[in-house]
Design an enzyme around this catalytic site. Structure first.
Site, PDB file in Angstrom:
ATOM      1  N   HIS A   1       0.811  -1.228   0.000  1.00 40.46           N
ATOM      2  CA  HIS A   1       0.000   0.000   0.000  1.00 40.46           C
ATOM      3  C   HIS A   1       0.843   1.276   0.000  1.00 40.46           C
ATOM      4  O   HIS A   1       0.316   2.360  -0.227  1.00 40.46           O
ATOM      5  CB  HIS A   1      -0.931   0.017   1.215  1.00 40.46           C
ATOM      6  CG  HIS A   1      -2.021  -1.008   1.129  1.00 40.46           C
ATOM      7  ND1 HIS A   1      -3.324  -0.678   0.832  1.00 40.46           N
ATOM      8  CD2 HIS A   1      -2.017  -2.351   1.251  1.00 40.46           C
ATOM      9  CE1 HIS A   1      -4.060  -1.773   0.807  1.00 40.46           C
ATOM     10  NE2 HIS A   1      -3.290  -2.815   1.061  1.00 40.46           N
TER      11      HIS A   1
ATOM     12  N   ASP B   1       3.572   9.515  -0.826  1.00 39.90           N
ATOM     13  CA  ASP B   1       2.348   8.823  -0.417  1.00 39.90           C
ATOM     14  C   ASP B   1       2.082   7.708  -1.417  1.00 39.90           C
ATOM     15  O   ASP B   1       2.197   7.930  -2.628  1.00 39.90           O
ATOM     16  CB  ASP B   1       1.164   9.820  -0.453  1.00 39.90           C
ATOM     17  CG  ASP B   1       0.101   9.524   0.592  1.00 39.90           C
ATOM     18  OD1 ASP B   1      -0.008   8.367   1.018  1.00 39.90           O
ATOM     19  OD2 ASP B   1      -0.628  10.467   0.976  1.00 39.90           O
TER      20      ASP B   1
HETATM   21  C1  GDG Z   1      -2.155   4.083   3.316  1.00 34.02           C
HETATM   22  C2  GDG Z   1      -1.107   4.710   2.381  1.00 34.02           C
HETATM   23  C3  GDG Z   1      -2.747   4.566   0.512  1.00 34.02           C
HETATM   24  C4  GDG Z   1      -8.698  10.185   7.774  1.00 34.02           C
HETATM   25  N1  GDG Z   1      -9.170  10.893   8.815  1.00 34.02           N
HETATM   26  C5  GDG Z   1     -10.417  10.449   9.039  1.00 34.02           C
HETATM   27  C6  GDG Z   1     -10.731   9.463   8.110  1.00 34.02           C
HETATM   28  N2  GDG Z   1      -9.655   9.307   7.357  1.00 34.02           N
HETATM   29  C7  GDG Z   1      -9.598   8.347   6.233  1.00 34.02           C
HETATM   30  C8  GDG Z   1      -9.594   9.039   4.893  1.00 34.02           C
HETATM   31  C9  GDG Z   1      -9.001   7.948   4.020  1.00 34.02           C
HETATM   32  C10 GDG Z   1      -8.058   7.224   4.976  1.00 34.02           C
HETATM   33  O1  GDG Z   1      -8.418   7.585   6.296  1.00 34.02           O
HETATM   34  C11 GDG Z   1      -6.616   7.656   4.751  1.00 34.02           C
HETATM   35  O2  GDG Z   1      -6.159   7.081   3.556  1.00 34.02           O
HETATM   36  P1  GDG Z   1      -4.944   7.696   2.765  1.00 34.02           P
HETATM   37  O3  GDG Z   1      -4.825   6.954   1.490  1.00 34.02           O
HETATM   38  O4  GDG Z   1      -5.185   9.155   2.567  1.00 34.02           O
HETATM   39  O5  GDG Z   1      -3.662   7.531   3.684  1.00 34.02           O
HETATM   40  P2  GDG Z   1      -3.015   6.398   4.688  1.00 34.02           P
HETATM   41  O6  GDG Z   1      -3.783   6.268   5.935  1.00 34.02           O
HETATM   42  O7  GDG Z   1      -1.605   6.821   4.877  1.00 34.02           O
HETATM   43  O8  GDG Z   1      -3.103   5.004   3.865  1.00 34.02           O
HETATM   44  C12 GDG Z   1      -1.801   5.495   1.279  1.00 34.02           C
HETATM   45  C13 GDG Z   1      -3.660   3.812   1.457  1.00 34.02           C
HETATM   46  O9  GDG Z   1      -2.923   3.154   2.498  1.00 34.02           O
HETATM   47  C14 GDG Z   1      -4.499   2.751   0.716  1.00 34.02           C
HETATM   48  O10 GDG Z   1      -3.708   1.862   0.000  1.00 34.02           O
HETATM   49  O11 GDG Z   1      -3.540   5.361  -0.352  1.00 34.02           O
HETATM   50  O12 GDG Z   1      -0.863   6.054   0.410  1.00 34.02           O
HETATM   51  O13 GDG Z   1      -0.217   5.551   3.100  1.00 34.02           O
HETATM   52  O14 GDG Z   1      -9.976   7.028   3.601  1.00 34.02           O
HETATM   53  O15 GDG Z   1     -10.890   9.423   4.560  1.00 34.02           O
HETATM   54  N3  GDG Z   1     -11.908   8.819   8.050  1.00 34.02           N
HETATM   55  C15 GDG Z   1     -12.852   9.157   8.963  1.00 34.02           C
HETATM   56  N4  GDG Z   1     -12.620  10.117   9.910  1.00 34.02           N
HETATM   57  C16 GDG Z   1     -11.436  10.783   9.985  1.00 34.02           C
HETATM   58  O16 GDG Z   1     -11.256  11.654  10.844  1.00 34.02           O
HETATM   59  N5  GDG Z   1     -14.057   8.559   8.929  1.00 34.02           N
END
Ligand code: GDG
Length: 469
Positions: free
Chosen positions: A158, A371
């Site tokens: 990921h 990222d």
């Molecule tokens: C890893 C990789 C890759 C965040 N704050 C809240 C909340 N979130 C949710 C977002 C999003 C998720 O968390 C974060 O996903 P990201 O992709 O932005 O980042 P990582 O956590 O670092 O994820 C990344 C991912 O895995 C998938 O393969 O894209 O690059 O680092 O869905 O919306 N959700 C809620 N409340 C919050 O306060 N409900």
């Protein structure tokens, strides 16, 4: 519990404990993607229940067999917070923070990976498919193959895979590559990640690579092929659209703007509080625009959601202090009694509230320094059913490969970031519409369902290929 034809192995089980001691499925994207397939195939999910020293037997929630892996408090500190989040995470994100190489952490990583592999091996039916997830479990594919050569094994990574020059710092660089190469299919977020991986394999193991295939020598003197290529992950776009269409979510979006004094422009950042996300760079650019008088707090507010993350790892404690200091300095310098420069929320919110925020925001800031993908960028786009809003997107996020109509930025270039911010704030509605429509098409056509299907199809092809051989 019967043996399953499909086994998912991930650091965390897809459930959280609720207040009365029961379990409910956790709402993350991966769970949404895999839950229907796992349920349909009566599959199993192997993972840690999220709390140290919790020894529980396998159990079933919503038709999914769950196989809990127990971790001691010491293993949480060494395997999870240590090797996974303080060695691999910073190293694979281009050393934005210095990785720590500790031999006791590595030992725990090996031990825990072995435990996951053993549980997966005993949960899988003869000839089953096993899908392993992410950097905490890089040794599982080869451990599993040793124990169960009959299985078809997939692994999805990921996060980014770094260039050779950085990866080669890892004292256990060969073991990790060999661990991953136990899989039949290795999925990465970007073409560049798959390329970095193949280059590391060539230079460190001297295996032959051709297109996406890597020829891995076998004990009998022959070889087999591992496929290593990009499968960019996505989101459940339909679910975001459905939420954005709800009248109460739209009303909440209006209420959010009003509660901030109805500024002309709302800027938004949503990130786990992590040094990879470029939150400081974003604050720097915004602070400079305010101090140069190019922006005024009466006209613009930045909402920064920074959800709590890895709070026991030193680098995260430090980052939180720095960000909070910067936020309060900017607010102290520019707030008026009626308006504030930054609304900073170190909290997690329900998904409805996130979508209301997406709808309330004129400009979404994704300024990651590195990222894997960044799902927030895709969620913002999917939620904008009104075809309005501007996405500023770092070229160092995997999402930049697909979302070409975003305003692309190099977040290290603060002047460029400021320019992109001004351009986004001033962008005419027609241009916003043109860009947003193209972005939305991309995300809607390439959703999480397509992602999991294409990965599982690749695994199925690998299985058939093995049968024919
Ligand atoms: C890893 C990789 C890759 C965040 N704050 C809240 C909340 N979130 C949710 C977002 C999003 C998720 O968390 C974060 O996903 P990201 O992709 O932005 O980042 P990582 O956590 O670092 O994820 C990344 C991912 O895995 C998938 O393969 O894209 O690059 O680092 O869905 O919306 N959700 C809620 N409340 C919050 O306060 N409900």
């Amino acid at each position: 519990m019967s043996r399953a034809d499909l086994v998912v192995v991930a650091n965390r089980l897809p459930v959280d404990r609720d207040d009365d001691g029961g379990w409910r499925t956790s709402p993350g994207g991966l769970v949404t993607a895999l839950e229907p397939v796992v349920r349909r195939t009566r599959g199993a999910w192997v993972g840690w229940p999220g709390r140290a020293d919790l020894q529980i037997d396998p159990f079933t929630v919503d038709g999914i067999d769950l196989v809990p892996i127990a971790l001691s408090a010491d293993e949480v500190a060494s395997y999870y917070e240590g090797f996974s989040n303080d060695t691999i995470w910073p190293l694979y994100h281009d050393v934005i923070s210095a990785p720590r190489y500790r031999r006791v952490w590595w030992d725990a990583y090996v031990r825990v990976n072995r435990r996951f592999a053993e549980a997966a091996a005993s949960s899988a039916a003869p000839g089953a498919t096993v899908w392993v997830h992410d950097y905490q479990l890089q040794l599982v594919p080869s451990l599993l193959r040793e124990a169960r050569p009959d299985l078809t094994i997939g692994y999805f990574h990921h996060i980014p895979f770094p260039a050779y020059g950085l990866y080669s710092q890892l004292p256990w660089r060969r073991q990790v590559l060999e661990g991953l190469l136990g899989a039949d299919v290795i999925g990465f977020q970007r073409v560049a990640d798959a390329g970095n991986f193949a280059a590391c394999v060539r230079r460190l193991l001297h295996y032959e690579t051709k297109a996406s295939g890597i020829r891995v020598p076998t004990a009998d003197g022959g070889s087999r092929t591992t496929l290593a290529r990009a499968f960019p992950i996505s989101i459940d776009a339909a679910a975001y659209i459905e939420l954005a269409q709800r009248p109460e979510v739209q009303a909440r979006a209006r209420e959010i703007r009003e509660s901030m004094g109805s500024p002309r422009t709302v800027l938004l950042g949503v990130d786990r509080l992590d040094y990879t996300k470029g939150i400081r760079h974003r604050l720097k650019a915004y602070g400079e625009l305010l101090s140069e008088g190019r922006l005024q707090v009466e006209d613009v507010t930045l909402v920064q959601v920074a959800s709590p993350s890895r709070e026991r790892v030193d680098a995260y404690v430090q980052l939180r202090d720095e960000i909070e200091q910067t936020v309060s300095r900017i607010n102290g310098d520019f707030d008026t009694l009626g308006h504030t420069a930054i609304r900073y929320l170190h909290q997690t919110h329900p998904r409805e509230e996130m979508v209301a925020l997406y709808l309330a925001a004129d400009v979404m800031l994704v300024t990651a320094l590195r990222d894997g993908m960044n799902l927030v960028a895709k969620e913002y786009v999917a939620s904008r059913i009104d075809n309005r809003g501007v996405l500023i997107l770092s070229e160092f996020a995997g999402a930049a490969d697909e979302l070409g109509m975003a305003l692309r930025v190099n977040p290290h270039d603060i002047d460029a970031l400021k320019q992109a911010l001004m351009r986004a704030i001033e962008m005419p509605g027609a241009e916003q519409g043109r860009r947003m429509r193209a972005l939305r098409r991309r995300v809607v056509d390439n959703d999480i369902d397509l992602w999991s299907r294409s990965f599982l199809d690749a695994l199925e092809a690998a299985r058939r290929h093995k049968e024919d051989a």
